[in-house]
Scaffold this motif. Structure first.
Motif, PDB file in Angstrom:
ATOM      1  N   LEU A  65      56.200 -19.731 -14.556  1.00 48.46           N
ATOM      2  CA  LEU A  65      57.253 -20.739 -14.571  1.00 48.46           C
ATOM      3  C   LEU A  65      58.224 -20.509 -15.730  1.00 48.46           C
ATOM      4  O   LEU A  65      59.432 -20.741 -15.596  1.00 48.46           O
ATOM      5  CB  LEU A  65      56.645 -22.133 -14.652  1.00 48.46           C
ATOM      6  N   LYS A  66      57.697 -20.054 -16.860  1.00 46.59           N
ATOM      7  CA  LYS A  66      58.573 -19.718 -17.980  1.00 46.59           C
ATOM      8  C   LYS A  66      59.506 -18.569 -17.600  1.00 46.59           C
ATOM      9  O   LYS A  66      60.716 -18.616 -17.869  1.00 46.59           O
ATOM     10  CB  LYS A  66      57.728 -19.326 -19.199  1.00 46.59           C
ATOM     11  N   PHE A  67      58.935 -17.552 -16.952  1.00 45.39           N
ATOM     12  CA  PHE A  67      59.745 -16.434 -16.477  1.00 45.39           C
ATOM     13  C   PHE A  67      60.751 -16.902 -15.428  1.00 45.39           C
ATOM     14  O   PHE A  67      61.908 -16.474 -15.419  1.00 45.39           O
ATOM     15  CB  PHE A  67      58.836 -15.354 -15.889  1.00 45.39           C
ATOM     16  N   ALA A  68      60.317 -17.818 -14.549  1.00 46.81           N
ATOM     17  CA  ALA A  68      61.200 -18.316 -13.489  1.00 46.81           C
ATOM     18  C   ALA A  68      62.411 -19.032 -14.062  1.00 46.81           C
ATOM     19  O   ALA A  68      63.523 -18.909 -13.543  1.00 46.81           O
ATOM     20  CB  ALA A  68      60.425 -19.247 -12.562  1.00 46.81           C
ATOM     21  N   LEU A  69      62.221 -19.798 -15.151  1.00 42.00           N
ATOM     22  CA  LEU A  69      63.354 -20.487 -15.762  1.00 42.00           C
ATOM     23  C   LEU A  69      64.366 -19.485 -16.311  1.00 42.00           C
ATOM     24  O   LEU A  69      65.579 -19.667 -16.152  1.00 42.00           O
ATOM     25  CB  LEU A  69      62.874 -21.423 -16.870  1.00 42.00           C
ATOM     26  N   ASN A  70      63.891 -18.437 -16.942  1.00 44.79           N
ATOM     27  CA  ASN A  70      64.801 -17.391 -17.409  1.00 44.79           C
ATOM     28  C   ASN A  70      65.517 -16.725 -16.240  1.00 44.79           C
ATOM     29  O   ASN A  70      66.715 -16.424 -16.323  1.00 44.79           O
ATOM     30  CB  ASN A  70      64.025 -16.353 -18.218  1.00 44.79           C
ATOM     31  N   LEU A  71      64.793 -16.517 -15.155  1.00 46.78           N
ATOM     32  CA  LEU A  71      65.405 -15.892 -13.977  1.00 46.78           C
ATOM     33  C   LEU A  71      66.461 -16.802 -13.367  1.00 46.78           C
ATOM     34  O   LEU A  71      67.545 -16.349 -12.959  1.00 46.78           O
ATOM     35  CB  LEU A  71      64.319 -15.564 -12.948  1.00 46.78           C
ATOM     36  N   VAL A  72      66.169 -18.106 -13.309  1.00 44.89           N
ATOM     37  CA  VAL A  72      67.149 -19.074 -12.801  1.00 44.89           C
ATOM     38  C   VAL A  72      68.435 -19.013 -13.623  1.00 44.89           C
ATOM     39  O   VAL A  72      69.549 -19.055 -13.074  1.00 44.89           O
ATOM     40  CB  VAL A  72      66.553 -20.502 -12.832  1.00 44.89           C
ATOM     41  N   LEU A  73      68.298 -18.894 -14.936  1.00 43.67           N
ATOM     42  CA  LEU A  73      69.473 -18.829 -15.806  1.00 43.67           C
ATOM     43  C   LEU A  73      70.274 -17.558 -15.600  1.00 43.67           C
ATOM     44  O   LEU A  73      71.506 -17.595 -15.459  1.00 43.67           O
ATOM     45  CB  LEU A  73      69.030 -18.950 -17.266  1.00 43.67           C
ATOM     46  N   TRP A  74      69.595 -16.413 -15.565  1.00 43.14           N
ATOM     47  CA  TRP A  74      70.288 -15.125 -15.574  1.00 43.14           C
ATOM     48  C   TRP A  74      70.596 -14.567 -14.185  1.00 43.14           C
ATOM     49  O   TRP A  74      71.341 -13.582 -14.069  1.00 43.14           O
ATOM     50  CB  TRP A  74      69.480 -14.101 -16.377  1.00 43.14           C
ATOM     51  N   LEU A  75      70.068 -15.197 -13.152  1.00 42.32           N
ATOM     52  CA  LEU A  75      70.296 -14.689 -11.794  1.00 42.32           C
ATOM     53  C   LEU A  75      71.779 -14.614 -11.415  1.00 42.32           C
ATOM     54  O   LEU A  75      72.206 -13.645 -10.762  1.00 42.32           O
ATOM     55  CB  LEU A  75      69.533 -15.549 -10.794  1.00 42.32           C
TER      56      LEU A  75
END
Length: 516
Positions: free
Chosen positions: A7-17
């Motif tokens: 989930l921590k990785f997913a939040l970063n992915l949501v930001l940078w996608l």
């Protein structure tokens, strides 16, 4: 199911996608507009799916940040790359991700010039807005806050209407003026923290602990508040908004109304009020008065407009006045109502602007007097329009009712003890704010009456009703509006602890050397 590291990785992915999307657009073949549109939509849908996963995994029983990433960035200055979700931003992050695919899909037929550049700008503004919400470092927050200006300037300036240059310059001048003041204030705030504690940090969690003299708090709060009030916008700093909305392409109007205006109210809730609680108490009567003036004044202006975009633009000023009223009430119900109202307004105003864009593509005019009889000509369109109109009015079962009712309930709950103690102003303002509900019904029903009924205008016949793409966009918005209106418990649970923390921060004095 909800692994913490994932989930921590997913939040970063949501930001940078969105930036990944920009890269994919750069390397994609030129001239293939349909491919560009589908690629952009696919990236936005992926961002929405990841955000929904984060929302589902967000634990409403845990206070503070979740899925936090904190990495040193500019160590000498105490700047970190720090992002995370809490009850203040989780619903707004979900709103931003939800509207992203709808903005992209809504522009499929409307944008035919510089298509790849257009969607690249949509990606960039999505990246900046998402970053502003999740940033937990003031330097990072400010970087994203300023970055929003660039793609929005280009969206209006390149794909806007005839007076787009005037509108973009006015938008940038207003926003940049407030931002410069905020920059100076945040630098002084960090310097003050260093002077008193020896710690150099831009982390918001550290800065809210800083103790400042009352006069310093007042000046710093004024700088932050001016920047946020312009973005809301509050009376009398609202004059840039109607021009920006009228000249912006439909996608720009949806981004502005749906998400970008929430940056101002979010800024007050996340930074302005918690950082300077003593100054907030000092300025609360003025800000509450301006919030109620915005409610009534915005509604009155919407009532006399003939441009259908201006009606929705001025209604936004009125609806966001309720958000400010809820935040300033410092009542738990009012605070949670303010957050629900932010989300509701994003859905309803975003949907209405999409519908204006759909009819503009068919008729090429925004003048209310040019329309009539659409209920017979476009029955499916008219049903969706009436649903969103009633949601804007605050019909029970819709999100508009939930947000406004909770805000007004909180405002009256907070005002009554003050009235008994001899301070009648909060109660008077709460009573006056109710007139905004009545005026809202007047201008929206006047809008619907002139738009959908009466004699059909011959130049507009025959008209094609909504196609499958347009029905899907509006159906998703309508489902979200009813879901938030009928089942507000879950979103309110996710915001409850953050609302209590906000309440505590704003009511606890941090005067230098003293307590309240």
């Amino acid at each position: 199911m909800f692994d913490a590291e994932f989930l921590k990785f997913a939040l970063n992915l949501v930001l940078w996608l969105p930036l990944v999307g920009v890269g994919l657009l750069i390397v994609s073949p030129a001239g293939h507009h349909d491919f560009t549109r589908r690629l952009t939509l696919g990236v936005m849908v992926l961002q929405l799916a990841l955000t929904a996963w984060l929302y589902a995994g967000f634990d409403s029983g845990v206070a503070g940040l979740q899925f936090e990433t904190r990495l040193p960035w500019i160590e000498r200055w105490g700047v970190s790359y720090q992002i995370g979700l809490d009850g203040v931003n989780v619903l707004l992050v979900m709103l931003t991700a939800f509207l992203g695919p709808l903005v992209v899909a809504g522009a499929f037929s409307a944008i035919t010039k510089d298509v790849k550049l257009f969607y690249a700008m949509v990606f960039l503004v999505q990246f900046a807005m998402m970053g502003t919400f999740v940033a937990q470092d003031l330097f990072l927050f400010y970087a994203f806050w300023e970055t929003m200006l660039i793609p929005m300037f280009l969206l209006i300036g390149i794909w806007g209407g005839e007076r787009r240059i005037y509108a973009t310059i006015k938008f940038v001048l207003y926003t940049a003026f407030g931002s410069i003041l905020m920059l100076g204030a945040l630098i002084y705030l960090v310097y003050s923290l260093q002077s008193s504690t020896g710690v150099v940090s831009f982390a918001i969690a550290d800065l809210v602990k800083a103790k400042l003299p009352a006069q310093v708090q007042a000046w710093l709060f004024a700088a932050f508040a001016l920047s946020f009030a312009i973005k809301v916008p509050m009376f009398p700093l609202h004059t840039w908004l109607p021009d920006a909305h009228v000249e912006a392409p439909t996608a720009g109007s949806v981004i502005l109304a749906g998400v970008m205006l929430k940056m101002g109210t979010y800024g007050f809730m996340k930074l302005g009020f918690p950082l300077f609680p003593d100054a907030t108490a000092q300025f609360t009567p003025l800000l509450m008065t301006l919030a109620v003036v915005s409610i009534v004044y915005g509604a009155c202006l919407a009532l006399v407009q003939d441009d259908i975009k201006k009606i929705i633009a001025y209604s936004s000023i009125s609806h966001l006045g309720y958000v400010m009223l809820g935040l300033l009430s410092l009542d738990l119900i009012g605070i949670q109502g303010a957050v629900i109202q932010m989300v509701s307004h994003g859905l309803v105003a975003g949907g209405l602007f999409l519908m204006v864009g759909m009819i503009y593509e068919r008729c090429h005019t925004r003048q209310l007097a040019a329309y009539g009889g659409l209920a017979k000509l476009l029955p499916v369109y008219s049903v969706f329009f009436m649903i969103l109109t009633l949601a804007s009015v605050g019909l029970p079962t819709t999100s508009g009712f939930t947000g406004e009712f909770l805000v007004l309930l909180g405002a009256f709950k907070a005002a009554w003890p003050q009235y008994q103690a001899g301070n009648s102003l909060p109660l008077v303002l709460a009573v006056v704010s109710v007139t905004g509900v009545v005026l809202g019904a007047l201008y929206m029903l006047r809008f619907a009456l002139g738009f959908l009924y009466g004699a059909a205008k011959a130049p507009h016949m025959p008209l094609s009703d909504l196609n499958g793409r347009e029905k899907s966009i509006l159906a998703l918005i309508v489902v979200a509006v009813f879901a938030l209106g009928l089942f507000p418990d879950e979103p309110m649970r996710k915001t409850e602890l953050a609302a209590k923390a906000y309440q505590q921060l704003v009511t606890t004095s941090r005067l230098d050397g003293g307590t309240k």
